[in-house]
Design a protein around this motif. Structure first.
Motif, PDB file in Angstrom:
ATOM      1  N   GLU A  25      -6.063 -13.205  24.472  1.00 53.06           N
ATOM      2  CA  GLU A  25      -6.030 -13.707  23.092  1.00 53.06           C
ATOM      3  C   GLU A  25      -4.653 -14.043  22.937  1.00 53.06           C
ATOM      4  OE1 GLU A  25      -8.346 -11.956  20.305  1.00 53.06           O
ATOM      5  OE2 GLU A  25     -10.057 -11.603  21.430  1.00 53.06           O
ATOM      6  N   PRO A  26      -3.935 -14.730  24.176  1.00 53.24           N
ATOM      7  CA  PRO A  26      -2.658 -15.188  24.378  1.00 53.24           C
ATOM      8  C   PRO A  26      -2.616 -16.511  22.476  1.00 53.24           C
ATOM      9  CG  PRO A  26      -3.421 -16.345  25.812  1.00 53.24           C
ATOM     10  CD  PRO A  26      -4.054 -15.143  25.127  1.00 53.24           C
ATOM     11  N   THR A  27      -1.211 -17.163  21.639  1.00 50.39           N
ATOM     12  CA  THR A  27      -1.517 -17.968  21.312  1.00 50.39           C
ATOM     13  C   THR A  27      -1.110 -19.201  21.792  1.00 50.39           C
ATOM     14  OG1 THR A  27       0.550 -17.841  20.316  1.00 50.39           O
ATOM     15  CG2 THR A  27      -0.993 -16.559  19.343  1.00 50.39           C
ATOM     16  N   THR A  28      -0.823 -19.221  23.021  1.00 50.34           N
ATOM     17  CA  THR A  28      -0.547 -19.700  23.517  1.00 50.34           C
ATOM     18  C   THR A  28      -0.372 -19.905  25.419  1.00 50.34           C
ATOM     19  OG1 THR A  28       1.091 -21.505  22.260  1.00 50.34           O
ATOM     20  CG2 THR A  28       1.076 -22.063  24.510  1.00 50.34           C
ATOM     21  N   LEU A  29      -0.782 -20.489  25.872  1.00 53.38           N
ATOM     22  CA  LEU A  29      -0.841 -20.138  27.329  1.00 53.38           C
ATOM     23  C   LEU A  29      -0.476 -21.510  28.717  1.00 53.38           C
ATOM     24  CD1 LEU A  29      -1.659 -18.512  30.085  1.00 53.38           C
ATOM     25  CD2 LEU A  29      -3.610 -19.441  30.050  1.00 53.38           C
ATOM     26  N   SER A  45     -10.102 -24.961  35.129  1.00 49.77           N
ATOM     27  CA  SER A  45     -10.639 -23.721  35.407  1.00 49.77           C
ATOM     28  C   SER A  45     -10.397 -23.651  33.366  1.00 49.77           C
ATOM     29  CB  SER A  45     -10.185 -22.941  36.130  1.00 49.77           C
ATOM     30  OG  SER A  45     -10.440 -23.565  37.623  1.00 49.77           O
ATOM     31  N   CYS A  46      -8.995 -23.175  33.175  1.00 53.92           N
ATOM     32  CA  CYS A  46      -8.598 -22.378  32.328  1.00 53.92           C
ATOM     33  C   CYS A  46      -9.390 -23.625  30.787  1.00 53.92           C
ATOM     34  CB  CYS A  46      -7.369 -22.290  31.579  1.00 53.92           C
ATOM     35  SG  CYS A  46      -7.057 -21.112  32.992  1.00 53.92           S
ATOM     36  N   THR A  47      -9.424 -24.757  30.767  1.00 52.90           N
ATOM     37  CA  THR A  47     -10.121 -25.640  29.871  1.00 52.90           C
ATOM     38  C   THR A  47     -11.436 -25.943  29.811  1.00 52.90           C
ATOM     39  OG1 THR A  47      -8.371 -27.153  30.536  1.00 52.90           O
ATOM     40  CG2 THR A  47     -10.552 -27.617  29.645  1.00 52.90           C
ATOM     41  N   ASP A  48     -12.198 -25.459  31.114  1.00 51.75           N
ATOM     42  CA  ASP A  48     -13.504 -24.980  31.475  1.00 51.75           C
ATOM     43  C   ASP A  48     -14.128 -23.403  29.922  1.00 51.75           C
ATOM     44  OD1 ASP A  48     -13.856 -27.553  32.237  1.00 51.75           O
ATOM     45  OD2 ASP A  48     -14.172 -26.111  34.513  1.00 51.75           O
ATOM     46  N   MET A  49     -13.047 -22.237  30.777  1.00 50.24           N
ATOM     47  CA  MET A  49     -12.897 -21.177  29.961  1.00 50.24           C
ATOM     48  C   MET A  49     -13.353 -21.272  28.589  1.00 50.24           C
ATOM     49  SD  MET A  49     -11.556 -17.641  31.141  1.00 50.24           S
ATOM     50  CE  MET A  49     -12.154 -16.081  30.523  1.00 50.24           C
ATOM     51  N   ILE A  50     -12.135 -22.418  28.302  1.00 58.19           N
ATOM     52  CA  ILE A  50     -12.312 -22.547  27.039  1.00 58.19           C
ATOM     53  C   ILE A  50     -12.940 -23.079  26.380  1.00 58.19           C
ATOM     54  CG2 ILE A  50     -10.445 -23.171  24.724  1.00 58.19           C
ATOM     55  CD1 ILE A  50      -8.319 -22.519  26.628  1.00 58.19           C
ATOM     56  N   GLY A  51     -13.781 -24.267  26.708  1.00 57.91           N
ATOM     57  CA  GLY A  51     -15.183 -25.128  26.165  1.00 57.91           C
ATOM     58  C   GLY A  51     -16.416 -23.580  26.184  1.00 57.91           C
ATOM     59  N   ARG A  58     -12.981 -16.570  19.592  1.00 58.83           N
ATOM     60  CA  ARG A  58     -13.156 -15.217  20.047  1.00 58.83           C
ATOM     61  C   ARG A  58     -11.446 -15.387  20.157  1.00 58.83           C
ATOM     62  NH1 ARG A  58     -14.325 -11.349  24.570  1.00 58.83           N
ATOM     63  NH2 ARG A  58     -15.011 -12.808  25.782  1.00 58.83           N
ATOM     64  N   MET A  59     -11.463 -16.863  21.216  1.00 67.07           N
ATOM     65  CA  MET A  59      -9.770 -17.392  21.578  1.00 67.07           C
ATOM     66  C   MET A  59      -8.861 -17.566  20.749  1.00 67.07           C
ATOM     67  SD  MET A  59     -10.191 -18.955  24.746  1.00 67.07           S
ATOM     68  CE  MET A  59     -11.254 -17.719  26.416  1.00 67.07           C
ATOM     69  N   ALA A  60      -7.807 -17.141  20.535  1.00 72.74           N
ATOM     70  CA  ALA A  60      -6.651 -18.261  19.810  1.00 72.74           C
ATOM     71  C   ALA A  60      -6.343 -19.030  20.254  1.00 72.74           C
ATOM     72  CB  ALA A  60      -5.603 -16.752  19.673  1.00 72.74           C
ATOM     73  N   CYS A  61      -5.863 -18.833  21.914  1.00 73.45           N
ATOM     74  CA  CYS A  61      -5.301 -20.192  22.375  1.00 73.45           C
ATOM     75  C   CYS A  61      -6.647 -21.240  22.758  1.00 73.45           C
ATOM     76  CB  CYS A  61      -5.445 -19.750  23.428  1.00 73.45           C
ATOM     77  SG  CYS A  61      -4.799 -20.757  24.866  1.00 73.45           S
ATOM     78  N   LYS A  62      -6.710 -22.157  21.744  1.00 71.55           N
ATOM     79  CA  LYS A  62      -7.522 -23.397  21.889  1.00 71.55           C
ATOM     80  C   LYS A  62      -7.280 -24.344  23.314  1.00 71.55           C
ATOM     81  CE  LYS A  62      -9.983 -21.111  18.870  1.00 71.55           C
ATOM     82  NZ  LYS A  62     -10.806 -20.545  19.134  1.00 71.55           N
ATOM     83  N   GLU A  63      -5.916 -24.261  24.013  1.00 69.12           N
ATOM     84  CA  GLU A  63      -6.066 -25.254  24.788  1.00 69.12           C
ATOM     85  C   GLU A  63      -5.160 -24.835  25.445  1.00 69.12           C
ATOM     86  OE1 GLU A  63      -3.728 -29.294  23.917  1.00 69.12           O
ATOM     87  OE2 GLU A  63      -3.361 -28.233  22.127  1.00 69.12           O
ATOM     88  N   VAL A  64      -4.478 -25.154  27.395  1.00 68.28           N
ATOM     89  CA  VAL A  64      -3.840 -24.646  27.643  1.00 68.28           C
ATOM     90  C   VAL A  64      -2.585 -26.158  27.893  1.00 68.28           C
ATOM     91  CG1 VAL A  64      -5.210 -22.751  28.702  1.00 68.28           C
ATOM     92  CG2 VAL A  64      -5.058 -25.545  29.929  1.00 68.28           C
TER      93      VAL A  64
END
Length: 105
Positions: A25-29, A45-51, A58-64
């Protein structure tokens, strides 16, 4: 250790460490690599996981974010030092020159 932090994954490759980082749960990645095609795959891959709905709530980071960095070219480095709380570098010191460039970065 990365909850609420601004994290950069230096030399992210296909983004395995980045995917694991999202669970912290970083705020920014920010993902960085010299290879644009590989960087695109890692971002996807990260965008798919966030989606995925079960993670998104529960994720603070909504986009990479992306940053194409060539360690041997200082003009591609971040312009301001100290923009990140945590720097990840997984499986990047396989080349003798890499150590010198990474320590300067």
């Amino acid at each position: 250790f990365i909850n609420g932090r601004r994290v950069i994954d230096v030399g992210c490759g296909l983004g395995l460490a980045s995917l694991a980082t999202l669970l912290g749960e970083p705020t920014t990645l920010v993902l960085s690599d010299v290879d644009e095609e590989v960087l695109n795959l890692a971002i996807q891959s990260c965008t798919d996981m966030i989606g995925k709905r079960d993670f998104n709530d529960r994720m603070a980071c909504k986009e990479v974010e992306r940053m194409q960095i060539d360690w041997s070219d200082s003009s591609s480095w971040p312009k301001q030092k100290g923009d990140f709380d945590t720097v990840l570098a997984s499986d990047v010191l396989y080349d003798e020159d890499a150590t010198e460039y990474l320590s300067a970065l």
